[in-house]
Write an enzyme that holds these catalytic residues in place. Structure first.
Site, PDB file in Angstrom:
ATOM      1  N   ASP A 114      -1.190  -1.431   4.800  1.00  0.00           N
ATOM      2  CA  ASP A 114      -1.391  -0.294   5.694  1.00  0.00           C
ATOM      3  C   ASP A 114      -2.702  -0.535   6.447  1.00  0.00           C
ATOM      4  O   ASP A 114      -3.778  -0.304   5.898  1.00  0.00           O
ATOM      5  CB  ASP A 114      -1.454   1.006   4.893  1.00  0.00           C
ATOM      6  CG  ASP A 114      -1.760   2.217   5.752  1.00  0.00           C
ATOM      7  OD1 ASP A 114      -1.838   2.079   6.995  1.00  0.00           O
ATOM      8  OD2 ASP A 114      -1.939   3.306   5.185  1.00  0.00           O
ATOM      9  N   HIS A 131     -10.043  -0.684  -2.567  1.00  0.00           N
ATOM     10  CA  HIS A 131     -10.093  -2.024  -3.163  1.00  0.00           C
ATOM     11  C   HIS A 131      -9.941  -3.119  -2.096  1.00  0.00           C
ATOM     12  O   HIS A 131      -9.441  -4.207  -2.365  1.00  0.00           O
ATOM     13  CB  HIS A 131      -9.016  -2.162  -4.242  1.00  0.00           C
ATOM     14  CG  HIS A 131      -7.615  -2.029  -3.734  1.00  0.00           C
ATOM     15  ND1 HIS A 131      -7.130  -0.880  -3.156  1.00  0.00           N
ATOM     16  CD2 HIS A 131      -6.599  -2.913  -3.718  1.00  0.00           C
ATOM     17  CE1 HIS A 131      -5.869  -1.080  -2.801  1.00  0.00           C
ATOM     18  NE2 HIS A 131      -5.525  -2.304  -3.129  1.00  0.00           N
ATOM     19  N   LYS A 172       5.105   1.479   0.869  1.00  0.00           N
ATOM     20  CA  LYS A 172       6.006   1.215  -0.254  1.00  0.00           C
ATOM     21  C   LYS A 172       7.471   1.426   0.118  1.00  0.00           C
ATOM     22  O   LYS A 172       8.320   0.613  -0.238  1.00  0.00           O
ATOM     23  CB  LYS A 172       5.627   2.067  -1.461  1.00  0.00           C
ATOM     24  CG  LYS A 172       4.345   1.595  -2.142  1.00  0.00           C
ATOM     25  CD  LYS A 172       4.107   2.292  -3.438  1.00  0.00           C
ATOM     26  CE  LYS A 172       2.736   2.085  -4.015  1.00  0.00           C
ATOM     27  NZ  LYS A 172       2.104   0.806  -3.920  1.00  0.00           N
ATOM     28  N   ARG A 202      -7.494 -14.443   1.115  1.00  0.00           N
ATOM     29  CA  ARG A 202      -8.277 -15.674   1.242  1.00  0.00           C
ATOM     30  C   ARG A 202      -7.696 -16.764   0.344  1.00  0.00           C
ATOM     31  O   ARG A 202      -7.532 -17.916   0.762  1.00  0.00           O
ATOM     32  CB  ARG A 202      -9.745 -15.418   0.880  1.00  0.00           C
ATOM     33  CG  ARG A 202     -10.638 -16.651   1.075  1.00  0.00           C
ATOM     34  CD  ARG A 202     -12.072 -16.389   0.659  1.00  0.00           C
ATOM     35  NE  ARG A 202     -12.199 -16.099  -0.758  1.00  0.00           N
ATOM     36  CZ  ARG A 202     -12.129 -17.021  -1.725  1.00  0.00           C
ATOM     37  NH1 ARG A 202     -11.930 -18.288  -1.437  1.00  0.00           N
ATOM     38  NH2 ARG A 202     -12.267 -16.675  -2.990  1.00  0.00           N
ATOM     39  N   HIS A 226       0.854  -1.183   0.000  1.00  0.00           N
ATOM     40  CA  HIS A 226       0.000   0.000   0.000  1.00  0.00           C
ATOM     41  C   HIS A 226       0.894   1.239   0.000  1.00  0.00           C
ATOM     42  O   HIS A 226       2.073   1.174   0.374  1.00  0.00           O
ATOM     43  CB  HIS A 226      -0.916  -0.001   1.225  1.00  0.00           C
ATOM     44  CG  HIS A 226      -2.013  -1.010   1.125  1.00  0.00           C
ATOM     45  ND1 HIS A 226      -2.510  -1.682   2.220  1.00  0.00           N
ATOM     46  CD2 HIS A 226      -2.708  -1.478   0.065  1.00  0.00           C
ATOM     47  CE1 HIS A 226      -3.473  -2.498   1.841  1.00  0.00           C
ATOM     48  NE2 HIS A 226      -3.604  -2.396   0.530  1.00  0.00           N
ATOM     49  N   ASP A 241     -10.742  -6.699  -2.911  1.00  0.00           N
ATOM     50  CA  ASP A 241      -9.714  -7.391  -3.693  1.00  0.00           C
ATOM     51  C   ASP A 241      -8.591  -7.879  -2.791  1.00  0.00           C
ATOM     52  O   ASP A 241      -8.063  -8.985  -2.972  1.00  0.00           O
ATOM     53  CB  ASP A 241      -9.130  -6.468  -4.770  1.00  0.00           C
ATOM     54  CG  ASP A 241     -10.163  -6.018  -5.780  1.00  0.00           C
ATOM     55  OD1 ASP A 241     -11.181  -6.705  -5.939  1.00  0.00           O
ATOM     56  OD2 ASP A 241      -9.944  -4.966  -6.414  1.00  0.00           O
ATOM     57  N   SER A 286      -1.926  -1.691 -11.315  1.00  0.00           N
ATOM     58  CA  SER A 286      -1.963  -1.193  -9.951  1.00  0.00           C
ATOM     59  C   SER A 286      -2.999  -2.006  -9.176  1.00  0.00           C
ATOM     60  O   SER A 286      -3.975  -2.487  -9.765  1.00  0.00           O
ATOM     61  CB  SER A 286      -2.355   0.288  -9.988  1.00  0.00           C
ATOM     62  OG  SER A 286      -2.714   0.752  -8.724  1.00  0.00           O
ATOM     63  N   GLY A 287      -2.792  -2.157  -7.863  1.00  0.00           N
ATOM     64  CA  GLY A 287      -3.714  -2.942  -7.044  1.00  0.00           C
ATOM     65  C   GLY A 287      -5.176  -2.574  -7.230  1.00  0.00           C
ATOM     66  O   GLY A 287      -6.003  -3.441  -7.514  1.00  0.00           O
ATOM     67  N   ASP A 328      -4.069  -6.815  -7.747  1.00  0.00           N
ATOM     68  CA  ASP A 328      -4.214  -7.812  -6.675  1.00  0.00           C
ATOM     69  C   ASP A 328      -4.885  -9.066  -7.219  1.00  0.00           C
ATOM     70  O   ASP A 328      -4.518 -10.188  -6.869  1.00  0.00           O
ATOM     71  CB  ASP A 328      -5.041  -7.260  -5.516  1.00  0.00           C
ATOM     72  CG  ASP A 328      -4.386  -6.070  -4.832  1.00  0.00           C
ATOM     73  OD1 ASP A 328      -3.151  -5.958  -4.884  1.00  0.00           O
ATOM     74  OD2 ASP A 328      -5.122  -5.256  -4.252  1.00  0.00           O
ATOM     75  N   THR A 339       2.467  -5.630  -8.286  1.00  0.00           N
ATOM     76  CA  THR A 339       1.497  -4.672  -8.777  1.00  0.00           C
ATOM     77  C   THR A 339       2.276  -3.479  -9.329  1.00  0.00           C
ATOM     78  O   THR A 339       3.454  -3.289  -9.009  1.00  0.00           O
ATOM     79  CB  THR A 339       0.530  -4.259  -7.662  1.00  0.00           C
ATOM     80  OG1 THR A 339       1.282  -3.865  -6.512  1.00  0.00           O
ATOM     81  CG2 THR A 339      -0.395  -5.417  -7.287  1.00  0.00           C
ATOM     82  N   GLY A 340       1.626  -2.675 -10.151  1.00  0.00           N
ATOM     83  CA  GLY A 340       2.276  -1.651 -10.952  1.00  0.00           C
ATOM     84  C   GLY A 340       3.234  -0.695 -10.284  1.00  0.00           C
ATOM     85  O   GLY A 340       4.437  -0.703 -10.554  1.00  0.00           O
ATOM     86  N   THR A 341       2.737   0.152  -9.416  1.00  0.00           N
ATOM     87  CA  THR A 341       3.578   1.179  -8.808  1.00  0.00           C
ATOM     88  C   THR A 341       4.613   0.575  -7.879  1.00  0.00           C
ATOM     89  O   THR A 341       5.766   1.011  -7.865  1.00  0.00           O
ATOM     90  CB  THR A 341       2.709   2.201  -8.047  1.00  0.00           C
ATOM     91  OG1 THR A 341       1.693   2.686  -8.927  1.00  0.00           O
ATOM     92  CG2 THR A 341       3.541   3.364  -7.557  1.00  0.00           C
ATOM     93  N   THR A 342       4.236  -0.431  -7.131  1.00  0.00           N
ATOM     94  CA  THR A 342       5.189  -1.073  -6.225  1.00  0.00           C
ATOM     95  C   THR A 342       6.359  -1.642  -7.020  1.00  0.00           C
ATOM     96  O   THR A 342       7.526  -1.433  -6.663  1.00  0.00           O
ATOM     97  CB  THR A 342       4.507  -2.178  -5.406  1.00  0.00           C
ATOM     98  OG1 THR A 342       3.446  -1.598  -4.635  1.00  0.00           O
ATOM     99  CG2 THR A 342       5.493  -2.874  -4.479  1.00  0.00           C
TER     100      THR A 342
END
Length: 124
Positions: A80, A87, A12, A96, A8, A90, A54-55, A60, A34-37
């Site tokens: 976080d 989201h 990051k 899960r 999150h 997600d 991105s998440g 995700d 995921t994208g930005t991470t």
């Protein structure tokens, strides 16, 4: 091993620092993010990462699809817990799936260190 990296926004920097401190290990794995991470990790390391959306835009769920297909060995998802996430359904679905398929998930530095120790000493 196939490993996913997710964080999150407020976590990051923490994930990037964790990855930098363990770059040798992660350089020997196949990484997804995921994208930005993923972009942030690549900007701060010499690692190559397959980046998804991105998440909040489905990233995700893309990671979750790999979990459901048996193609993911571990996830480092620095969450976080004090900020509401748009989201969140997600995120819960991904966690899960990890429980269903017995995929280890690190959600903070301490659990990441424990999972990293396990992965280093119990290679598939």
């Amino acid at each position: 091993m196939n490993i996913a990296l997710i964080a999150h926004d407020k976590r990051k920097d923490t994930l990037v620092n964790f990855i930098k401190n363990n770059e040798q290990f992660f350089s020997e794995q196949t990484l997804f993010s995921t994208g930005t991470t993923g972009l942030r990790v690549m900007e701060n390391t010499n690692l190559q990462i397959t980046r998804f959306q991105s998440g909040p835009l489905g990233g995700d769920q893309e990671v979750g699809a790999l979990v459901a297909k048996g193609q993911m060995d571990a996830i480092f998802f620095f969450r976080d817990p004090l900020t509401s996430q748009p989201h969140e359904p997600d995120v819960n679905a991904l966690l899960r799936l990890c429980d269903v398929y017995h995929i280890p998930v690190a959600t903070n530095t301490e659990s990441a260190n424990a999972i990293l120790y396990y992965l280093k000493n119990h290679k598939k």
